[in-house]
Write an enzyme that holds these catalytic residues in place. Structure first.
Site, PDB file in Angstrom:
ATOM      1  N   CYS A   1       0.842  -1.192   0.000  1.00 49.73           N
ATOM      2  CA  CYS A   1       0.000   0.000   0.000  1.00 49.73           C
ATOM      3  C   CYS A   1       0.876   1.241   0.000  1.00 49.73           C
ATOM      4  O   CYS A   1       2.062   1.194   0.340  1.00 49.73           O
ATOM      5  CB  CYS A   1      -0.891  -0.001   1.235  1.00 49.73           C
ATOM      6  SG  CYS A   1      -2.073  -1.358   1.272  1.00 49.73           S
TER       7      CYS A   1
ATOM      8  N   GLU B   1       0.881   3.752   2.079  1.00 46.97           N
ATOM      9  CA  GLU B   1       1.414   4.066   3.401  1.00 46.97           C
ATOM     10  C   GLU B   1       2.686   3.263   3.677  1.00 46.97           C
ATOM     11  O   GLU B   1       3.677   3.820   4.160  1.00 46.97           O
ATOM     12  CB  GLU B   1       0.384   3.769   4.507  1.00 46.97           C
ATOM     13  CG  GLU B   1      -0.869   4.597   4.421  1.00 46.97           C
ATOM     14  CD  GLU B   1      -2.011   3.913   3.673  1.00 46.97           C
ATOM     15  OE1 GLU B   1      -3.166   4.162   4.044  1.00 46.97           O
ATOM     16  OE2 GLU B   1      -1.741   3.135   2.724  1.00 46.97           O
TER      17      GLU B   1
ATOM     18  N   ARG C   1     -10.442  11.747  -5.580  1.00 49.52           N
ATOM     19  CA  ARG C   1     -11.376  11.075  -4.672  1.00 49.52           C
ATOM     20  C   ARG C   1     -11.111  11.351  -3.206  1.00 49.52           C
ATOM     21  O   ARG C   1     -11.895  10.972  -2.351  1.00 49.52           O
ATOM     22  CB  ARG C   1     -11.387   9.573  -4.961  1.00 49.52           C
ATOM     23  CG  ARG C   1     -11.965   9.274  -6.349  1.00 49.52           C
ATOM     24  CD  ARG C   1     -11.961   7.816  -6.654  1.00 49.52           C
ATOM     25  NE  ARG C   1     -10.576   7.373  -6.919  1.00 49.52           N
ATOM     26  CZ  ARG C   1     -10.188   6.107  -6.955  1.00 49.52           C
ATOM     27  NH1 ARG C   1     -11.057   5.142  -6.719  1.00 49.52           N
ATOM     28  NH2 ARG C   1      -8.939   5.804  -7.217  1.00 49.52           N
TER      29      ARG C   1
ATOM     30  N   CYS D   1      -6.242   0.845   5.204  1.00 56.04           N
ATOM     31  CA  CYS D   1      -6.791  -0.514   5.213  1.00 56.04           C
ATOM     32  C   CYS D   1      -6.345  -1.238   6.482  1.00 56.04           C
ATOM     33  O   CYS D   1      -5.511  -0.747   7.250  1.00 56.04           O
ATOM     34  CB  CYS D   1      -6.334  -1.277   3.969  1.00 56.04           C
ATOM     35  SG  CYS D   1      -4.592  -1.774   3.997  1.00 56.04           S
TER      36      CYS D   1
ATOM     37  N   CYS E   1      -2.495  -1.918   6.753  1.00 53.73           N
ATOM     38  CA  CYS E   1      -1.743  -0.713   7.111  1.00 53.73           C
ATOM     39  C   CYS E   1      -1.961  -0.338   8.572  1.00 53.73           C
ATOM     40  O   CYS E   1      -1.027   0.073   9.253  1.00 53.73           O
ATOM     41  CB  CYS E   1      -2.129   0.452   6.204  1.00 53.73           C
ATOM     42  SG  CYS E   1      -1.491   0.264   4.529  1.00 53.73           S
TER      43      CYS E   1
ATOM     44  N   TYR F   1      -4.507  -6.511  17.562  1.00 56.56           N
ATOM     45  CA  TYR F   1      -3.689  -7.669  17.892  1.00 56.56           C
ATOM     46  C   TYR F   1      -2.317  -7.144  18.290  1.00 56.56           C
ATOM     47  O   TYR F   1      -1.720  -6.337  17.577  1.00 56.56           O
ATOM     48  CB  TYR F   1      -3.569  -8.586  16.675  1.00 56.56           C
ATOM     49  CG  TYR F   1      -2.508  -9.641  16.817  1.00 56.56           C
ATOM     50  CD1 TYR F   1      -2.754 -10.789  17.552  1.00 56.56           C
ATOM     51  CD2 TYR F   1      -1.258  -9.481  16.232  1.00 56.56           C
ATOM     52  CE1 TYR F   1      -1.783 -11.772  17.688  1.00 56.56           C
ATOM     53  CE2 TYR F   1      -0.287 -10.448  16.360  1.00 56.56           C
ATOM     54  CZ  TYR F   1      -0.549 -11.584  17.093  1.00 56.56           C
ATOM     55  OH  TYR F   1       0.411 -12.541  17.236  1.00 56.56           O
TER      56      TYR F   1
ATOM     57  N   TRP G   1       1.678  -8.077  19.586  1.00 53.26           N
ATOM     58  CA  TRP G   1       2.691  -9.120  19.640  1.00 53.26           C
ATOM     59  C   TRP G   1       3.004  -9.449  21.098  1.00 53.26           C
ATOM     60  O   TRP G   1       2.891  -8.620  21.975  1.00 53.26           O
ATOM     61  CB  TRP G   1       3.962  -8.654  18.957  1.00 53.26           C
ATOM     62  CG  TRP G   1       3.812  -8.388  17.497  1.00 53.26           C
ATOM     63  CD1 TRP G   1       2.727  -7.838  16.865  1.00 53.26           C
ATOM     64  CD2 TRP G   1       4.758  -8.644  16.494  1.00 53.26           C
ATOM     65  NE1 TRP G   1       2.955  -7.732  15.531  1.00 53.26           N
ATOM     66  CE2 TRP G   1       4.206  -8.225  15.266  1.00 53.26           C
ATOM     67  CE3 TRP G   1       6.031  -9.176  16.488  1.00 53.26           C
ATOM     68  CZ2 TRP G   1       4.882  -8.328  14.060  1.00 53.26           C
ATOM     69  CZ3 TRP G   1       6.696  -9.277  15.286  1.00 53.26           C
ATOM     70  CH2 TRP G   1       6.132  -8.870  14.087  1.00 53.26           C
TER      71      TRP G   1
END
Length: 165
Positions: free
Chosen positions: A62, A64, A105, A111, A114, A148, A150
């Protein structure tokens, strides 16, 4: 808590728009190899780094993540590395990010992939989002409330209070 954009954060939107507008179009029908999104990230020293997505039928990074990679190449740190330490003794880090779509746009939210990368690598970063007609920044805990995490901790410690700013 959503915050209004600072003057420096406001410069990220036109920076990302100029990058996506400069990318050549490979197909008027948006072929799978087209670039449709650009990102700009702001560092703690005021530097701006940009990236575009690399769409491909097998996936692809992506915008980013490409911008994060460009910042890393310039010595900016993350939660796992302090980066190049400056004269003041602190490593430069990323503090704000925006993504925009091609063809006018506008600003989009990152997402899921990312968001997870930001949570892991730049948990203190502010993300520019559109709220109605207004642009605001939100922290990672607002953008990804049940992230989530680690099991092990990053090498560079980040105070949780910094993440919640």
């Amino acid at each position: 808590m959503p915050k209004p954009l600072t003057p420096l954060e406001s410069t990220l939107i036109p920076a990302a728009v100029s990058i996506i507008n400069a990318v050549p179009r490979f197909s008027p029908t948006r072929s799978p190899t087209d670039h449709t999104c650009a990102s700009a990230v702001l560092s703690s020293t005021g530097r701006i780094f940009t990236g575009v997505n690399s769409s491909h039928f097998t996936g692809g990074p992506c915008a980013e993540n490409n911008a994060f990679g460009n910042a890393t190449m310039a010595g900016v740190g993350s939660a796992f590395s302090p980066g190049v330490v400056g004269e003041g003794g602190e490593g430069e880090r990323l503090v704000a990010v925006v993504a925009v779509l091609s063809d006018g746009r506008g600003v989009i939210s990152p997402c899921g992939r990312c968001r997870q990368v930001m949570w892991d690598m730049h948990p203190w970063i502010r993300v520019i989002v559109q709220d109605g007609e207004e642009m605001k920044t939100v922290g990672m805990e607002e953008l990804l409330p049940y992230a989530y995490s680690w099991v092990w901790k990053p090498k560079v410690e980040v105070e949780r209070s910094e993440v919640r700013k």
